[in-house]
Design a protein around this motif. Structure first.
Motif, mmCIF file in Angstrom:
data_model
loop_
_atom_site.group_PDB
_atom_site.id
_atom_site.type_symbol
_atom_site.label_atom_id
_atom_site.label_comp_id
_atom_site.label_asym_id
_atom_site.label_seq_id
_atom_site.Cartn_x
_atom_site.Cartn_y
_atom_site.Cartn_z
ATOM 1 N N ALA A 11 30.808 -26.332 3.586
ATOM 2 C CA ALA A 11 30.396 -24.964 3.243
ATOM 3 C C ALA A 11 28.971 -24.705 3.730
ATOM 4 O O ALA A 11 28.680 -23.632 4.272
ATOM 5 N N PHE A 12 28.095 -25.677 3.576
ATOM 6 C CA PHE A 12 26.707 -25.527 4.006
ATOM 7 C C PHE A 12 26.617 -25.326 5.512
ATOM 8 O O PHE A 12 25.916 -24.431 5.996
ATOM 9 N N PHE A 13 27.331 -26.132 6.269
ATOM 10 C CA PHE A 13 27.235 -26.043 7.721
ATOM 11 C C PHE A 13 27.885 -24.779 8.281
ATOM 12 O O PHE A 13 27.323 -24.133 9.168
ATOM 13 N N VAL A 14 29.037 -24.391 7.772
ATOM 14 C CA VAL A 14 29.685 -23.179 8.274
ATOM 15 C C VAL A 14 28.886 -21.938 7.861
ATOM 16 O O VAL A 14 28.606 -21.060 8.682
ATOM 17 N N GLY A 15 28.486 -21.864 6.597
ATOM 18 C CA GLY A 15 27.663 -20.737 6.155
ATOM 19 C C GLY A 15 26.327 -20.708 6.880
ATOM 20 O O GLY A 15 25.839 -19.650 7.274
ATOM 21 N N GLY A 16 25.743 -21.878 7.088
ATOM 22 C CA GLY A 16 24.489 -21.963 7.826
ATOM 23 C C GLY A 16 24.641 -21.531 9.266
ATOM 24 O O GLY A 16 23.769 -20.850 9.817
ATOM 25 N N LEU A 17 25.747 -21.899 9.890
ATOM 26 C CA LEU A 17 25.994 -21.499 11.273
ATOM 27 C C LEU A 17 26.120 -19.982 11.383
ATOM 28 O O LEU A 17 25.583 -19.368 12.313
ATOM 29 N N ILE A 18 26.798 -19.376 10.432
ATOM 30 C CA ILE A 18 26.918 -17.918 10.421
ATOM 31 C C ILE A 18 25.536 -17.274 10.289
ATOM 32 O O ILE A 18 25.207 -16.313 10.988
ATOM 33 N N CYS A 19 24.694 -17.831 9.434
ATOM 34 C CA CYS A 19 23.343 -17.305 9.263
ATOM 35 C C CYS A 19 22.480 -17.547 10.495
ATOM 36 O O CYS A 19 21.667 -16.700 10.870
ATOM 37 N N GLN A 23 20.369 -14.859 12.694
ATOM 38 C CA GLN A 23 18.936 -14.994 12.951
ATOM 39 C C GLN A 23 18.642 -14.968 14.446
ATOM 40 O O GLN A 23 17.669 -14.346 14.883
ATOM 41 N N VAL A 24 19.469 -15.610 15.237
ATOM 42 C CA VAL A 24 19.289 -15.583 16.694
ATOM 43 C C VAL A 24 19.446 -14.154 17.208
ATOM 44 O O VAL A 24 18.676 -13.715 18.074
ATOM 45 N N LEU A 25 20.418 -13.421 16.683
ATOM 46 C CA LEU A 25 20.589 -12.030 17.090
ATOM 47 C C LEU A 25 19.364 -11.192 16.738
ATOM 48 O O LEU A 25 18.954 -10.322 17.519
ATOM 49 N N ILE A 26 18.769 -11.438 15.580
ATOM 50 C CA ILE A 26 17.560 -10.705 15.183
ATOM 51 C C ILE A 26 16.405 -11.029 16.124
ATOM 52 O O ILE A 26 15.681 -10.142 16.579
ATOM 53 N N LEU A 27 16.234 -12.304 16.442
ATOM 54 C CA LEU A 27 15.086 -12.728 17.246
ATOM 55 C C LEU A 27 15.237 -12.435 18.730
ATOM 56 O O LEU A 27 14.250 -12.168 19.412
ATOM 57 N N LYS A 28 16.439 -12.515 19.261
ATOM 58 C CA LYS A 28 16.637 -12.446 20.708
ATOM 59 C C LYS A 28 17.170 -11.112 21.216
ATOM 60 O O LYS A 28 17.296 -10.933 22.419
ATOM 61 N N THR A 29 17.538 -10.206 20.344
ATOM 62 C CA THR A 29 18.072 -8.915 20.784
ATOM 63 C C THR A 29 17.263 -7.799 20.148
ATOM 64 O O THR A 29 16.408 -8.034 19.297
ATOM 65 N N GLY A 63 31.488 -21.282 2.169
ATOM 66 C CA GLY A 63 30.659 -21.159 3.353
ATOM 67 C C GLY A 63 31.159 -20.081 4.294
ATOM 68 O O GLY A 63 30.411 -19.557 5.107
ATOM 69 N N ALA A 64 32.427 -19.722 4.171
ATOM 70 C CA ALA A 64 33.007 -18.672 5.011
ATOM 71 C C ALA A 64 33.287 -17.392 4.229
ATOM 72 O O ALA A 64 33.367 -16.319 4.824
ATOM 73 N N THR A 65 33.442 -17.460 2.917
ATOM 74 C CA THR A 65 33.767 -16.259 2.150
ATOM 75 C C THR A 65 32.546 -15.517 1.644
ATOM 76 O O THR A 65 32.608 -14.312 1.437
ATOM 77 N N VAL A 66 31.434 -16.198 1.435
ATOM 78 C CA VAL A 66 30.242 -15.547 0.896
ATOM 79 C C VAL A 66 29.521 -14.675 1.922
ATOM 80 O O VAL A 66 29.095 -13.574 1.588
ATOM 81 N N PRO A 67 29.360 -15.089 3.179
ATOM 82 C CA PRO A 67 28.690 -14.202 4.145
ATOM 83 C C PRO A 67 29.481 -12.919 4.379
ATOM 84 O O PRO A 67 30.633 -12.792 3.978
ATOM 85 N N LEU A 68 28.870 -11.971 5.050
ATOM 86 C CA LEU A 68 29.502 -10.672 5.264
ATOM 87 C C LEU A 68 30.789 -10.738 6.066
ATOM 88 O O LEU A 68 31.644 -9.865 5.932
#
Length: 123
Positions: A11-19, A23-29, A63-68
């Motif tokens: 859950a930590f790794f999948v949720g973290g990957l989604i986050c 974050q990359v989209l915020i910083l790079k686009t 890790g997959a159900t909590v994010p948007l």
């Protein structure tokens, strides 16, 4: 005991990957946070409708159900199930019915946080 630890790690790794993707989209686009959030919900709807997101949920749980993306999946899944049971009108009510608990919790806890922490305008 190891099953629980493995569940938390997944859950930590999948949720973290989604986050991390967000974050990359915020910083790079030049995308605003609001557009990224809408993109996540839309991606959850599309992946849910295509049957791709369910295996991710089965693997990562919260890790997959909590994010948007999970919210988008819940909307799509609820609408699909309601159409199967109620017909075409279920497309309009099913998504809202399936996500009502999460929406209610978000409103309640947001209100509670506003009462406790005295929010202020950004300056």
């Amino acid at each position: 005991m190891m099953d629980i630890v493995l569940m938390y790690v997944k859950a930590f790794f999948v949720g973290g990957l989604i986050c991390v993707i967000g974050q990359v989209l915020i910083l790079k686009t030049q995308l605003t946070s609001a557009r990224i959030l809408v993109g996540y919900v839309t991606a959850g709807v599309i992946l849910g409708a295509l049957g791709i997101y369910k295996p991710i949920i089965d693997f990562a749980g919260a890790g997959a159900t909590v994010p948007l993306t999970g919210f988008g999946y819940s909307l799509a899944h609820g609408a699909i199930e309601a159409v199967k049971s109620e017909g075409i009108l279920g497309a309009f009510t099913g998504g809202v019915m399936s996500a009502a608990g999460g929406i209610s919790a978000a409103v309640f806890f947001g209100y509670l946080a506003a009462i406790i922490f005295k929010p202020k305008m950004k300056s």
